[in-house]
Design a protein around this motif. Structure first.
Motif, PDB file in Angstrom:
ATOM      1  N   GLN A 132      -5.000   3.153  -2.943  1.00 49.21           N
ATOM      2  CA  GLN A 132      -4.885   1.720  -3.198  1.00 49.21           C
ATOM      3  C   GLN A 132      -5.469   0.833  -2.100  1.00 49.21           C
ATOM      4  O   GLN A 132      -5.677  -0.357  -2.316  1.00 49.21           O
ATOM      5  N   CYS A 133      -5.699   1.380  -0.911  1.00 49.92           N
ATOM      6  CA  CYS A 133      -6.104   0.535   0.208  1.00 49.92           C
ATOM      7  C   CYS A 133      -6.741   1.397   1.280  1.00 49.92           C
ATOM      8  O   CYS A 133      -6.942   2.592   1.099  1.00 49.92           O
ATOM      9  N   CYS A 174       0.826  -1.201   0.000  1.00 52.31           N
ATOM     10  CA  CYS A 174       0.000   0.000   0.000  1.00 52.31           C
ATOM     11  C   CYS A 174       0.861   1.253   0.000  1.00 52.31           C
ATOM     12  O   CYS A 174       1.744   1.405   0.841  1.00 52.31           O
TER      13      CYS A 174
END
Length: 438
Positions: free
Chosen positions: A129-130, A80
């Motif tokens: 992304q996360c 991440c």
């Protein structure tokens, strides 16, 4: 009317016959089994428990069962990129406030100083992304149990330290066990609940430096080939370092290397070559990381190093002009680009961290990582004290001229996110260590 079960009378009669016999035999059976059970426990006391459990005693000398099963490896994402994302509205708000935490430096206590808006407290960083989990104070303390965490650097290091102390204080009260220096620039707290020590070391250049003064020379002196012994001499007792520098390199300074003047920055009236501060910052970070690495390898001590990247200021106009940083919302993605000096400072620090990581990749007892918060900080022009670095600055009416702090961060405020990411770095390291131990 209706049918009757052919088994009803037979079942009732059978119960009447068997019940007295059962009533007589049951107590005798229990009396017979009890001595056997005690004898079995005496010969094989651990067989009654799982192979991952043992009998021990608590503080009152009472027997208790403790699991010895290996802890499951925590699933922590290591792919991440927390540095990219956006700020999104969040109704939950912070874990603490300006009155519940007693370690906030007066100038960052925006709530206590009467800042009228509170919207800056209700934003949360959302990586692209996360997910970034909320800060878990108990988890952080358990990961740092029996360890010493030190924040080393300038006032941004202190700002991040005080944020962490406030977050942790929501579950465990720290004791101030050491203080020294003007403005308490060297302090240490102890969390008895987990035997965790947290310190701050004032070192605005990381390397050896002599700070300018009002009564002497008006420029700093930096010695780029020597680290600052005010923190370096304590490396043997430090398990984790969080470094933070940058803003003091913008001030006028003369630089020394190998006992001779290398050049200077903004040193009008001195016969030295102007060399700026970018290469100097790089040299200072490089010298610092090398000194830590060499110390760890030589002494065989495990030490973790985290460098918090440059945190941009948000002055809009003059520093003492009303409204110097008066925005009340974060920048939206794409609204303003991270560029120029802010981006250059960040890039230098990240590049030096990556170079240091490549050099020690085979050294198990040394872990290095960048806490890349530059963009995260850049997008929060609303999170600074501004005029509320002092109590009730407009109590006597709105003034055209008022001192502003558009560099440091309100507590609570955006800088709490730095420590949320710090926790994820530590969790990832711990998960990797557990996997290696198998």
């Amino acid at each position: 009317m209706g049918s009757t079960s052919p088994f009803k009378d037979h079942h009732h009669h059978q119960q009447q016959q068997s019940y007295p016999i059962t009533k007589k035999l049951l107590p005798w059976a229990l009396y017979a089994l009890l001595p056997l059970a005690i004898f079995r426990l005496y010969l094989h006391p651990l067989d009654l428990f799982s192979e991952n459990e043992v009998i021990t005693k608590d503080l009152q000398n009472k027997p208790i069962i403790v699991s010895t099963a290996p802890k499951p490896v925590e699933e922590v994402r290591n792919d991440c990129d927390y540095s990219n994302g956006e700020w999104v509205e969040d109704k939950m708000g912070p874990l603490y406030n300006g009155t519940s935490c007693g370690t906030i430096k007066d100038g960052q206590n925006c709530m206590g100083h009467g800042r009228p808006d509170s919207g800056y407290l209700y934003w949360r960083w959302k990586p692209s992304q996360c997910q970034l989990p909320r800060f878990e104070p108990t988890k952080f303390l358990s990961l740092l149990e029996n360890k010493h965490l030190a924040f080393v650097g300038d006032s941004m290091a202190r700002n991040q330290l005080e944020s962490l102390l406030c977050l942790l204080s929501s579950v465990s009260h720290p004791d101030l066990v050491y203080t020294n220096g003007d403005d308490n620039k060297f302090r240490r707290w102890h969390f008895p609940s987990h035997n965790v020590n947290v310190s701050v070391y004032w070192s605005p250049f990381l390397v050896k430096g002599i700070e300018k003064s009002n009564t002497g020379f008006n420029f700093n002196k930096l010695f780029l080939d020597s680290v600052d012994n005010r923190w370096a001499l304590d490396l043997e007792q430090i398990d984790m370092l969080v470094l933070s520098v940058g803003h003091w390199f913008l001030h006028p300074a003369v630089y020394y290397e190998n006992d001779s003047v290398l050049g200077c920055h903004a040193c009008e009236g001195l016969n030295h070559t102007e060399i700026g501060f970018f290469d100097v910052l790089r040299k200072a970070v490089k010298t610092t990381l090398k000194a830590i690495t060499d110390k760890s390898i030589t002494d065989g001590n495990q030490i973790d190093v985290i460098l918090t990247t440059f945190s941009p200021a948000h002055f809009e106009g003059e520093w003492d002009k009303n409204g110097a940083c008066s925005r009340e919302k974060p920048f939206e993605e794409g609204e303003k680009a991270l560029e120029g000096m802010d981006a250059d400072m960040r890039n230098i620090e990240v590049e030096e961290i990556e170079e240091a990581k490549n050099k020690v990749i085979q050294v198990d007892r040394l872990r290095i990582e960048a806490l890349d918060v530059t963009k995260i900080a850049f997008m929060r022009p609303d999170g600074h004290p501004g005029p509320y670095m002092y109590p009730n600055p407009f109590a006597d009416g709105v003034k055209d001229r008022v001192q502003n702090d558009c560099v440091h961060w309100c507590l609570p405020g955006p800088i709490d996110t730095w420590n949320e990411i710090l926790l994820q770095v530590v969790r990832q390291w711990e998960a990797e260590s557990m996997r290696r131990r198998g």
